[in-house]
Design a protein around this motif. Structure first.
Motif, short mmCIF file in Angstrom:
data_model
loop_
_atom_site.label_atom_id
_atom_site.label_comp_id
_atom_site.label_asym_id
_atom_site.label_seq_id
_atom_site.Cartn_x
_atom_site.Cartn_y
_atom_site.Cartn_z
N ASP A 104 0.81 -1.23 0.00
CA ASP A 104 0.00 0.00 0.00
C ASP A 104 0.84 1.27 0.00
OD1 ASP A 104 -2.32 -1.48 -0.03
OD2 ASP A 104 -2.51 -1.50 2.16
N ASP A 105 2.04 1.20 0.58
CA ASP A 105 2.89 2.39 0.61
C ASP A 105 3.73 2.56 -0.66
OD1 ASP A 105 4.81 0.45 0.86
OD2 ASP A 105 5.58 1.16 2.80
N GLY A 106 3.51 1.67 -1.66
CA GLY A 106 4.20 1.81 -2.95
C GLY A 106 5.52 1.07 -3.07
N THR A 107 5.95 0.44 -2.00
CA THR A 107 7.20 -0.32 -2.05
C THR A 107 6.91 -1.77 -2.46
OG1 THR A 107 7.05 -0.92 0.30
CG2 THR A 107 8.28 1.07 -0.26
N TRP A 108 7.93 -2.42 -3.00
CA TRP A 108 7.79 -3.81 -3.41
C TRP A 108 8.21 -4.72 -2.28
CZ3 TRP A 108 5.28 -5.05 -7.71
CH2 TRP A 108 5.12 -4.05 -8.68
N LYS A 109 7.41 -5.77 -2.04
CA LYS A 109 7.67 -6.70 -0.96
C LYS A 109 7.80 -8.11 -1.54
CE LYS A 109 4.37 -8.13 1.89
NZ LYS A 109 3.29 -8.15 2.85
N ARG A 110 8.82 -8.82 -1.11
CA ARG A 110 9.03 -10.20 -1.57
C ARG A 110 7.98 -11.11 -0.94
NH1 ARG A 110 14.83 -12.00 -0.60
NH2 ARG A 110 15.10 -10.59 -2.33
N ILE A 111 7.40 -11.99 -1.76
CA ILE A 111 6.43 -12.98 -1.27
C ILE A 111 6.85 -14.36 -1.75
CG2 ILE A 111 4.50 -11.35 -1.15
CD1 ILE A 111 3.50 -12.45 -3.83
N SER A 112 6.28 -15.38 -1.17
CA SER A 112 6.62 -16.75 -1.56
C SER A 112 5.95 -17.09 -2.89
CB SER A 112 6.14 -17.74 -0.49
OG SER A 112 4.73 -17.83 -0.50
N TRP A 113 6.44 -18.14 -3.53
CA TRP A 113 5.84 -18.59 -4.78
C TRP A 113 4.41 -19.08 -4.55
CZ3 TRP A 113 7.65 -17.28 -9.31
CH2 TRP A 113 9.00 -16.95 -9.42
N ASP A 114 4.15 -19.73 -3.42
CA ASP A 114 2.80 -20.19 -3.11
C ASP A 114 1.84 -19.01 -2.95
OD1 ASP A 114 3.54 -22.85 -3.19
OD2 ASP A 114 3.88 -22.98 -1.02
#
Length: 99
Positions: free
Chosen positions: A68-78
Protein backbone atom coordinates in the motif's frame (compact mmCIF):
# COMPACT_ATOMS: atom_id res chain seq x y z
CA UNK A 1 27.37 -29.84 -21.16
CA UNK A 2 25.69 -28.34 -24.22
CA UNK A 3 22.05 -27.24 -23.95
CA UNK A 4 19.93 -26.31 -26.98
CA UNK A 5 17.46 -23.49 -26.37
CA UNK A 6 16.10 -20.38 -28.06
CA UNK A 7 16.70 -16.70 -27.45
CA UNK A 8 14.20 -15.32 -24.96
CA UNK A 9 14.51 -11.70 -26.04
CA UNK A 10 11.44 -10.36 -27.77
CA UNK A 11 12.96 -10.30 -31.24
CA UNK A 12 10.99 -12.12 -33.96
CA UNK A 13 13.67 -14.67 -34.85
CA UNK A 14 13.73 -16.60 -31.57
CA UNK A 15 17.16 -17.78 -32.70
CA UNK A 16 18.41 -21.20 -31.71
CA UNK A 17 21.23 -21.17 -29.21
CA UNK A 18 23.78 -23.64 -27.90
CA UNK A 19 24.45 -22.84 -24.27
CA UNK A 20 27.63 -24.37 -22.88
CA UNK A 21 27.47 -25.04 -19.13
CA UNK A 22 30.47 -25.96 -16.97
CA UNK A 23 30.05 -26.71 -13.26
CA UNK A 24 26.52 -25.31 -13.32
CA UNK A 25 27.48 -21.95 -14.87
CA UNK A 26 27.01 -20.69 -18.42
CA UNK A 27 30.42 -20.30 -20.05
CA UNK A 28 29.45 -19.43 -23.60
CA UNK A 29 26.49 -19.05 -25.95
CA UNK A 30 26.65 -19.65 -29.70
CA UNK A 31 24.15 -19.96 -32.52
CA UNK A 32 22.79 -23.43 -33.22
CA UNK A 33 23.03 -24.88 -36.70
CA UNK A 34 19.96 -27.03 -35.91
CA UNK A 35 17.62 -24.03 -35.78
CA UNK A 36 15.73 -23.62 -39.08
CA UNK A 37 15.67 -19.81 -38.98
CA UNK A 38 18.95 -18.67 -37.49
CA UNK A 39 21.11 -21.57 -38.81
CA UNK A 40 24.17 -21.12 -36.60
CA UNK A 41 23.82 -17.34 -36.30
CA UNK A 42 23.62 -15.62 -32.93
CA UNK A 43 23.70 -11.86 -32.66
CA UNK A 44 26.14 -10.39 -30.18
CA UNK A 45 23.25 -9.05 -28.11
CA UNK A 46 22.00 -12.56 -27.38
CA UNK A 47 25.22 -14.06 -26.06
CA UNK A 48 26.27 -11.02 -24.01
CA UNK A 49 22.80 -10.14 -22.79
CA UNK A 50 21.94 -13.59 -21.50
CA UNK A 51 25.13 -14.06 -19.52
CA UNK A 52 24.92 -10.57 -18.02
CA UNK A 53 21.27 -10.98 -17.10
CA UNK A 54 21.66 -14.49 -15.75
CA UNK A 55 24.33 -13.52 -13.22
CA UNK A 56 23.26 -9.93 -12.56
CA UNK A 57 23.06 -8.87 -8.93
CA UNK A 58 19.87 -6.95 -9.72
CA UNK A 59 18.05 -9.98 -11.16
CA UNK A 60 14.64 -10.58 -9.55
CA UNK A 61 14.55 -14.16 -8.27
CA UNK A 62 11.38 -14.13 -6.18
CA UNK A 63 7.86 -12.83 -6.79
CA UNK A 64 7.18 -9.29 -5.60
CA UNK A 65 3.96 -7.55 -4.71
CA UNK A 66 3.41 -3.83 -4.40
CA UNK A 67 2.36 -2.84 -0.88
CA UNK A 68 0.00 0.00 0.00
CA UNK A 69 2.89 2.39 0.61
CA UNK A 70 4.20 1.81 -2.95
CA UNK A 71 7.20 -0.32 -2.05
CA UNK A 72 7.79 -3.81 -3.41
CA UNK A 73 7.67 -6.70 -0.96
CA UNK A 74 9.03 -10.20 -1.57
CA UNK A 75 6.43 -12.98 -1.27
CA UNK A 76 6.62 -16.75 -1.56
CA UNK A 77 5.84 -18.59 -4.78
CA UNK A 78 2.80 -20.19 -3.11
CA UNK A 79 1.45 -16.79 -2.08
CA UNK A 80 2.06 -15.43 -5.59
CA UNK A 81 0.20 -18.35 -7.15
CA UNK A 82 -2.80 -17.87 -4.83
CA UNK A 83 -2.82 -14.13 -5.59
CA UNK A 84 -2.71 -14.86 -9.32
CA UNK A 85 -5.55 -17.37 -9.11
CA UNK A 86 -7.77 -14.96 -7.19
CA UNK A 87 -7.10 -11.96 -9.40
CA UNK A 88 -6.82 -13.44 -12.89
CA UNK A 89 -10.51 -14.27 -13.10
CA UNK A 90 -11.41 -10.73 -11.95
CA UNK A 91 -9.26 -9.19 -14.67
CA UNK A 92 -10.64 -11.58 -17.28
CA UNK A 93 -14.24 -10.83 -16.35
CA UNK A 94 -13.67 -7.06 -16.36
CA UNK A 95 -12.22 -7.08 -19.88
CA UNK A 96 -14.46 -6.31 -22.83
CA UNK A 97 -14.26 -9.46 -24.92
CA UNK A 98 -15.73 -7.77 -28.01
CA UNK A 99 -12.59 -5.73 -28.64
Amino acid sequence: MKVFTTCTRDCPGACGLNVYVVNGRVKSITGSRLHPYSRCFSCSKASLYHRRRLYSGSRILDPLIKSDDGTWKRISWDTAWIYYQKNFLNVLMSTDRNQ
